[in-house]
Design a protein around this motif. Structure first.
Motif, PDB file in Angstrom:
ATOM      1  N   GLN A 113       0.566   4.043  -2.930  1.00  0.00           N
ATOM      2  CA  GLN A 113      -0.018   5.437  -2.833  1.00  0.00           C
ATOM      3  C   GLN A 113       1.057   6.344  -3.444  1.00  0.00           C
ATOM      4  N   ALA A 147       0.832  -1.203  -0.162  1.00  0.00           N
ATOM      5  CA  ALA A 147       0.047   0.032   0.004  1.00  0.00           C
ATOM      6  C   ALA A 147       0.806   1.228   0.120  1.00  0.00           C
ATOM      7  N   THR A 166      -6.063   3.234  -1.438  1.00  0.00           N
ATOM      8  CA  THR A 166      -5.584   1.800  -0.822  1.00  0.00           C
ATOM      9  C   THR A 166      -6.939   1.552   0.264  1.00  0.00           C
TER      10      THR A 166
END
Length: 314
Positions: A155, A151, A161
């Motif tokens: 990002q 994640a 996410t």
């Protein structure tokens, strides 16, 4: 104190262990000798070679260090009955696995399989269906250390996410969180669905055809946790029905994947033979956790890293 390893660290690593803990007797055997296990205080293993009968005769055994994250093949009930401590190496997989997962995602998004096939065919073609990660939504089911690292990187690409776990409690690098009971609601919004769940009674066959059917037809489904989280015949049916664009599978219900299995020949499936965690640093990181815990063990400190709840299995 006798410490039995059922795998072989390299010679330098063995020497380092012996020198760092001169009062311990280290024995390195692959496969391990059952008679030696009977007198060992600590057993260091990948977890797949230990049977219930071994626990019954290992009268001195107090601690099992598992150099793996998965425990589903171990006789956990027998270990719990003996009140033997179990620790594992949870967390050391996050870097290599996150890199593997991102490599697969980018490969698909940027049409690398098609480009590679065109090269093999000496075909100059600009007809590739590349897309961007930016603005996508990733649903990460099992947002632990590995999921959090995935994640974090996603990002940076501008991906939203969503983490999903049994409780819905917050996890690192998740823009939002849901519980297992909300999975049906969020699956239709996800461009990437990634499972990194362990194998437990609660997660076994969690994903069914109904889940796949409500996904975006353009979505990528990825399983990098344990194979039995997915009911394989239902995933196969969903792929044939084109419920998703791709499935990237690093784990399977039965391993190795049988030679005649349909997954081998399907254009919308990528078969990865359970290698996403492979790294030259794997044993280095595992031994780092083990030596820290061994120092605590010798000092009588029971606050060791990665202690396992044997009832839950993780």
């Amino acid at each position: 104190m006798k410490i039995l390893f059922s795998f072989l660290p390299n010679p330098d690593q063995q020497v380092n262990l012996i020198e760092e803990f001169p009062n311990a007797e280290f024995i390195f055997q692959k496969p391990f000798d059952e008679e030696t296990l009977k007198t060992a205080d600590i057993f260091v293993t990948y977890g797949e070679d230990l049977q219930a009968c071994h626990i019954a005769s290992a009268h001195h055994l107090k601690w099992i260090m598992v150099a793996s994250a998965g425990l589903e093949k171990m006789p956990l009930k027998e270990i719990a009955d003996r009140n033997i401590l179990v620790t594992n190496v949870r967390g050391i997989h996050k870097t290599p696995m996150a890199e593997s997962i991102l490599a697969h995602i980018l490969s698909i998004k940027k049409s690398l399989p098609t480009i590679a096939e065109n090269q093999r065919n000496a075909e100059w073609s600009k007809k590739v269906n590349s897309s961007e990660l930016f603005g996508a939504t990733a649903l990460i089911v099992g947002p632990g250390a590995i999921g959090g690292e995935v994640a974090r990187i996603l990002q940076a690409f501008g991906v939203h996410t969503i983490g999903c776990n049994r409780s819905g409690e917050s996890a690192n690098y998740m823009n939002e969180m849901i519980s297992f009971s909300q999975l049906d609601e969020l699956l239709p919004t996800a461009d990437i669905v990634l499972s990194i769940l362990p194998s437990t009674t609660e997660t076994r066959h969690l994903f069914t055809y109904e889940h796949f059917h409500c996904m975006k037809r353009t979505a990528i489904f990825m399983n990098f946790g344990r194979g039995d989280v997915v009911k394989e015949e239902e995933l196969l049916r969903a792929l044939k029905d084109e419920c998703m664009a791709y499935a990237v599978l690093d784990v399977f219900e039965n391993e190795p994947l049988p030679e005649g299995h349909p997954f081998w020949k399907m254009d919308n499936v990528i078969v990865s033979p359970h290698v996403s965690s492979h790294s030259s640093q794997y044993v280095v990181r595992a031994l780092d956790i083990f030596t820290k815990n061994l120092s605590k063990w010798i000092e009588g400190n029971n606050r060791m890293e990665n202690m396992i709840d044997l009832e839950k299995g993780y």
